[in-house]
Design an enzyme around this catalytic site. Structure first.
Site, short mmCIF file in Angstrom:
data_model
loop_
_atom_site.label_atom_id
_atom_site.label_comp_id
_atom_site.label_asym_id
_atom_site.label_seq_id
_atom_site.Cartn_x
_atom_site.Cartn_y
_atom_site.Cartn_z
N ASP A 101 14.34 2.64 30.57
CA ASP A 101 12.87 2.79 30.80
C ASP A 101 12.20 1.46 30.76
OD1 ASP A 101 12.65 2.18 28.20
OD2 ASP A 101 12.45 4.11 27.22
N ARG B 35 7.21 -9.75 40.68
CA ARG B 35 7.99 -8.69 40.60
C ARG B 35 8.14 -7.28 41.02
NH1 ARG B 35 10.98 -10.76 35.96
NH2 ARG B 35 11.07 -13.00 36.71
N ASP C 71 15.85 -2.48 26.46
CA ASP C 71 16.92 -1.78 25.71
C ASP C 71 16.55 -0.64 24.85
OD1 ASP C 71 18.69 -3.69 26.60
OD2 ASP C 71 18.28 -5.10 24.83
N ASN D 64 31.96 -6.27 34.46
CA ASN D 64 31.62 -4.85 34.32
C ASN D 64 31.55 -4.07 35.84
OD1 ASN D 64 31.21 -3.61 31.40
ND2 ASN D 64 30.24 -5.46 31.19
N HIS E 24 24.62 -2.62 27.22
CA HIS E 24 24.20 -3.68 26.24
C HIS E 24 25.46 -3.94 25.24
CE1 HIS E 24 21.38 -6.03 24.01
NE2 HIS E 24 21.86 -5.41 22.84
N GLY F 104 30.12 -10.69 36.25
CA GLY F 104 30.42 -9.30 37.07
C GLY F 104 31.58 -8.53 36.51
N ASN G 89 22.28 1.09 32.08
CA ASN G 89 22.46 -0.48 31.74
C ASN G 89 23.41 -0.49 30.50
OD1 ASN G 89 21.93 -3.22 31.29
ND2 ASN G 89 20.79 -2.65 29.61
C1 GRF Z 1 28.02 -7.67 29.17
O1 GRF Z 1 28.38 -8.10 28.00
C2 GRF Z 1 26.87 -6.83 29.34
O2 GRF Z 1 27.04 -5.85 28.07
C3 GRF Z 1 25.76 -7.41 29.28
O3 GRF Z 1 25.91 -8.70 29.91
C4 GRF Z 1 27.27 -9.01 30.26
C5 GRF Z 1 27.75 -8.86 31.44
O4 GRF Z 1 29.17 -9.27 31.49
N1 GRF Z 1 24.55 -6.69 29.44
P1 GRF Z 1 29.70 -9.21 33.03
O5 GRF Z 1 28.77 -10.14 33.71
O6 GRF Z 1 29.94 -7.70 33.39
O7 GRF Z 1 31.05 -9.83 32.90
#
Ligand code: GRF
Length: 209
Positions: free
Chosen positions: A157, A76, A161, A24, A120, A22, A118
């Site tokens: 979408d 899901r 990715d 991000n 990536h 977490g 998202n």
């Molecule tokens: C990040 O590298 C993001 O790009 C990918 O998963 C990772 C998540 O990291 N989708 P965090 O949980 O936000 O530390």
């Protein structure tokens, strides 16, 4: 009084979906708290499993969190229907996936058209798709001898990715990089890129109101 109510109405409520650490999520939440993303609120963080670091971060930041595990639902579509209900209760307008490892079902995409982001950890369209996550991405980049990597924020979408790229940040791949050193360099950029895109998206959504 009136202007206070007006002010509350013009806030964009954000939900962040996570599966792991977490960092991000925290970068977005802190950018909102310190005013770098005005007129927004991170209302909810949803983790798809218990015991992950992001739950501690949410608690520390005073942000509501919940665990919704796919295995507790018949399928899901029921899982994402429940998530959607939770979003509706909180008037969520923008959804940010931040290391969320479950493929989002069409029902949620229909409810949030062009409003699910998202991040990536590579320069899409390269090094994306099913199975390309976390360490696997950085291993593949190094193995291919790339001189450059980075991160991408894109709209979601119904293919992994593949949604429209919103913004990217680039980092060099150094000759002695390991997947871990490269991941750390990319992650540092992610923490700048994602809040910046969320800021732009919030201001775009406010202009649409
Ligand atoms: C990040 O590298 C993001 O790009 C990918 O998963 C990772 C998540 O990291 N989708 P965090 O949980 O936000 O530390």
């Amino acid at each position: 009084m009136e202007s206070k109510i007006e002010n509350q109405k013009s806030k964009i409520n954000i939900a962040v979906l996570v599966s792991g650490d977490g960092s991000n999520f925290e970068a977005i939440a802190c950018a909102v708290k310190n005013g770098a993303i005005p007129q927004a609120e991170v209302k909810l963080m949803v983790a798809n499993k218990p015991g992950v670091g992001s739950l501690d971060r949410a608690q520390r930041l005073g942000i509501e969190s919940m665990v919704l595990q796919a295995k507790d639902f018949p399928d899901r579509s029921a899982y994402f229907a429940r998530m959607n209900e939770e979003f509706k209760k909180r008037d969520i307008r923008l959804v940010c996936l931040a290391g969320f490892l479950i493929k989002v079902e069409p029902s949620l995409l229909i409810s949030f058209p062009g409003r699910i982001l998202n991040i990536h950890p590579a320069l899409l369209p390269k090094y994306g798709g099913q199975g390309m996550y976390g360490r696997y991405v950085h291993e593949a980049v190094i193995k291919a001898g790339e001189k450059e990597s980075g991160c991408t924020v894109h709209l979601i979408d119904d293919e992994y990715d593949k949604g429209r790229i919103v913004k990217q940040a680039r980092v060099p791949v150094l000759p002695d990089d390991t997947p871990d050193t490269l991941a750390a360099r990319v992650l540092e950029q992610e923490h700048k890129l994602y809040p910046e895109v969320v800021r732009q998206m919030v201001s775009f959504l406010l202009s649409q109101k």
